[in-house]
Design a protein around this motif. Structure first.
Motif, mmCIF file in Angstrom:
data_model
loop_
_atom_site.group_PDB
_atom_site.id
_atom_site.type_symbol
_atom_site.label_atom_id
_atom_site.label_comp_id
_atom_site.label_asym_id
_atom_site.label_seq_id
_atom_site.Cartn_x
_atom_site.Cartn_y
_atom_site.Cartn_z
ATOM 1 N N MET A 69 0.955 3.933 -5.796
ATOM 2 C CA MET A 69 1.401 2.376 -6.315
ATOM 3 C C MET A 69 2.296 1.751 -5.492
ATOM 4 O O MET A 69 1.740 0.172 -5.259
ATOM 5 C CB MET A 69 1.892 2.738 -7.276
ATOM 6 C CG MET A 69 0.641 2.687 -8.687
ATOM 7 S SD MET A 69 1.485 2.795 -9.666
ATOM 8 C CE MET A 69 2.163 4.155 -10.337
ATOM 9 N N ARG A 70 2.881 2.126 -4.725
ATOM 10 C CA ARG A 70 3.951 1.298 -3.536
ATOM 11 C C ARG A 70 2.848 0.716 -2.518
ATOM 12 O O ARG A 70 3.516 -0.336 -2.059
ATOM 13 C CB ARG A 70 5.278 2.293 -3.423
ATOM 14 C CG ARG A 70 5.826 1.338 -1.531
ATOM 15 C CD ARG A 70 6.692 2.410 -1.536
ATOM 16 N NE ARG A 70 5.958 3.964 -1.691
ATOM 17 C CZ ARG A 70 5.736 4.240 0.245
ATOM 18 N NH1 ARG A 70 5.853 3.056 1.155
ATOM 19 N NH2 ARG A 70 5.403 5.245 0.494
ATOM 20 N N VAL A 71 2.315 1.170 -2.052
ATOM 21 C CA VAL A 71 1.532 1.370 -0.487
ATOM 22 C C VAL A 71 0.048 0.254 -1.803
ATOM 23 O O VAL A 71 0.099 -1.131 -0.778
ATOM 24 C CB VAL A 71 0.666 2.642 -0.078
ATOM 25 C CG1 VAL A 71 -0.195 1.497 0.810
ATOM 26 C CG2 VAL A 71 1.300 2.774 0.715
ATOM 27 N N ALA A 72 0.081 0.018 -2.395
ATOM 28 C CA ALA A 72 -1.096 -0.137 -3.082
ATOM 29 C C ALA A 72 -1.048 -1.899 -3.504
ATOM 30 O O ALA A 72 -1.336 -3.247 -3.295
ATOM 31 C CB ALA A 72 -1.270 0.033 -4.542
ATOM 32 N N LYS A 73 0.103 -2.566 -3.932
ATOM 33 C CA LYS A 73 1.109 -3.410 -4.207
ATOM 34 C C LYS A 73 0.719 -4.252 -2.793
ATOM 35 O O LYS A 73 1.523 -5.885 -2.304
ATOM 36 C CB LYS A 73 2.814 -3.625 -4.672
ATOM 37 C CG LYS A 73 2.658 -2.725 -5.952
ATOM 38 C CD LYS A 73 4.152 -3.525 -6.751
ATOM 39 C CE LYS A 73 4.798 -1.908 -5.977
ATOM 40 N NZ LYS A 73 6.629 -2.087 -6.076
#
Length: 494
Positions: A444-448
């Motif tokens: 989720m951190r990278v997806a943002k």
């Protein structure tokens, strides 16, 4: 009363209940009124304003009435979106009006001028309409023989008849073109730049820019060009159309993606670039796996392998073997999957022996991608085999190595996110929810940082699975709450 245009074919005496449509309808969970509203909404998007469906009309379809176009195609698209796989008109027990080759989206004439005209028309429509999942009134997903059989003509040499005068085409060596060599090289370098942006940022950020560049290139292809220049322009068009298709796939525009892939294959044929054509077919295969059609995916990969076996380098061939393994995995054939995995590994080992430079479009297939694809094949086998921990154990070390390599790669953030999700799913398969939540949080951190609905959707599915299986754990509950904050809704395609 429904407005004209919704009527069915056949008489009341001929009608029998449409059990196929009824089965899909019941499983969808929709009411008759909700399906009617969705049909009307999609029809308005298509410009078919004469369509006005209500619950009584839906009931008549379920009772056996065959609606007129474009309703069968609208129903096919709606059910495909609902179930995440291709649900054809025939799967719904409906009869489609026979379409012309240009309207079918796949069975197109294999000629240069018509390929250019279709690329120009479609890219212009995309820029103007940008309808989610539909462009114009004739775009729908193809699958099965209607997809695979027309693409087999990719390998058939173009007919030539020296006794008849050739029509003027973009490949005209008799007339000089206005495109200079530096300008052509700039177009090629711009395509490489777009590809880098896609890998870093996902398909949602620059898709329209790619489509706009493609439309400009088709304008150049409609002018007389020297033969060598024309072929290079067709190659640029093929790469841009492939990239537009890939970006469309990434943001969830599946029919749009397929149409771009088909047109890209036509352009690659005009460029005389079989390895590029095989790469385009591999992306079409990946899309079919995503849509739950592994049989179609396998046929497309075999077509790609057959067409490029004597001209593609080991990096491209290894990628094709890896995609063949993915198809076999999703078909539930572990023996053939493992053999294809080994072939991918053995072929990739020859990359450093290859003395020719790889095309830019295949350079993404690094050691990290090889580990990623093969781990996903074993992960898919685990799901097909009923959440088998044995296959999950085969996937885990490969996925861990892929994540490790992608963590050091700033240029492929979307791939990093996808493999973090993959590792989270592997831990769920091994019933290790705490480890799974850790990798899902990292994803989720990278997806943002990227605009990829494909990434977001996979995160949501993984979290949903964790909640379903381990919802009583605090770490899983916290993950679900964090998902609602970080990824509250689907990204808009642009």
């Amino acid at each position: 009363m429904p407005v004209g245009g919704n009527g069915g074919s056949g008489t009341n005496a001929d009608k029998r209940p449409n059990d196929l449509l009824g089965s899909w309808f019941v499983r969808s969970g929709w009411s008759k009124g909700e399906l009617a509203r969705q049909v009307n909404r999609r029809a308005r998007q298509l410009g078919a304003n004469h369509i006005s469906t209500d619950t009584s009309r839906v009931r008549r379809w379920l009772d056996g009435e065959n609606p007129r176009e474009p309703i069968p195609r609208i129903l096919s698209e709606l059910f495909s979106e609902r179930f995440g796989c291709v649900v054809s008109i025939e799967d719904l027990g409906l009869r489609a009006v026979r379409q012309s080759p240009s309207a079918s989206g796949v069975d197109l004439p294999w000629t240069g001028p018509q390929a250019v005209a279709l690329l120009s028309e479609f890219s212009r429509s995309d820029l103007m309409l940008a309808r989610r999942g539909f462009l114009g009134t004739s775009l729908a997903l193809a699958a099965g023989p209607s997809l695979v059989e027309p693409l087999q003509r990719w390998l058939v040499p173009a007919p030539s008849s020296p006794s008849q005068p050739e029509p003027e085409t973009a490949l005209d060596s008799r007339r000089p073109g206005r495109l200079s060599k530096p300008e052509l090289e700039l177009l090629e370098s711009t395509t490489r730049m777009f590809r880098q942006w896609d890998a870093q940022c996902g398909g949602g950020l620059r898709r329209k820019a790619v489509v706009g560049q493609l439309h400009e290139v088709t304008d150049l292809l409609q002018e007389p060009q020297p033969e060598a220049t024309g072929r290079r322009l067709f190659k640029v068009a093929a790469e841009l159309a492939e990239l537009a298709g890939w970006m469309s796939y990434d943001v969830g525009l599946q029919p749009t993606a397929q149409k771009y892939f088909v047109l890209a294959l036509h352009a690659a044929k005009e460029a005389g670039d079989k390895p590029l054509g095989s790469y385009i077919l591999s992306n079409m295969s990946r899309q079919m796996i995503h849509l739950g059609r592994p049989d179609d995916a396998l046929e497309l990969i075999h077509l790609a392998q057959y067409g490029s076996r004597d001209c593609a380098g080991p990096r491209t061939q290894a990628m094709l073997y890896a995609m063949e393994a993915r198809a076999y995995a999703n078909m539930g054939q572990p023996g053939k999957c493992k053999r294809a995995v080994r072939m991918a590994e053995d072929t990739f080992a020859d990359v450093h022996e290859w003395d020719e430079p790889d095309p830019d479009w295949i350079r993404f297939f690094s050691e990290a991608e090889l580990f990623a694809e093969n781990s996903h094949s074993y992960r898919d086998l685990a799901y097909v085999a009923g959440r088998s921990p044995a296959y999950a154990s085969l996937a885990q070390p490969l996925m861990e190595r892929a994540v490790e390599l992608f963590a050091e790669d700033r240029e492929h953030q979307r791939s990093y996110a996808l493999n973090l999700i993959g590792l989270a799913t592997v831990h769920l398969l091994r019933r290790e929810p705490e480890q799974s939540t850790r990798f899902a949080c990292d994803a989720m951190r990278v997806a943002k940082k990227v605009r990829s609905e494909r990434v977001n959707t996979r995160i949501r599915k993984t979290v949903d699975t964790a909640v379903r299986d381990f919802g009583d754990l605090a770490a899983v509950a916290d993950l679900s709450e964090q998902l609602a904050v970080d990824l509250p809704e689907a990204a808009e395609a642009v």
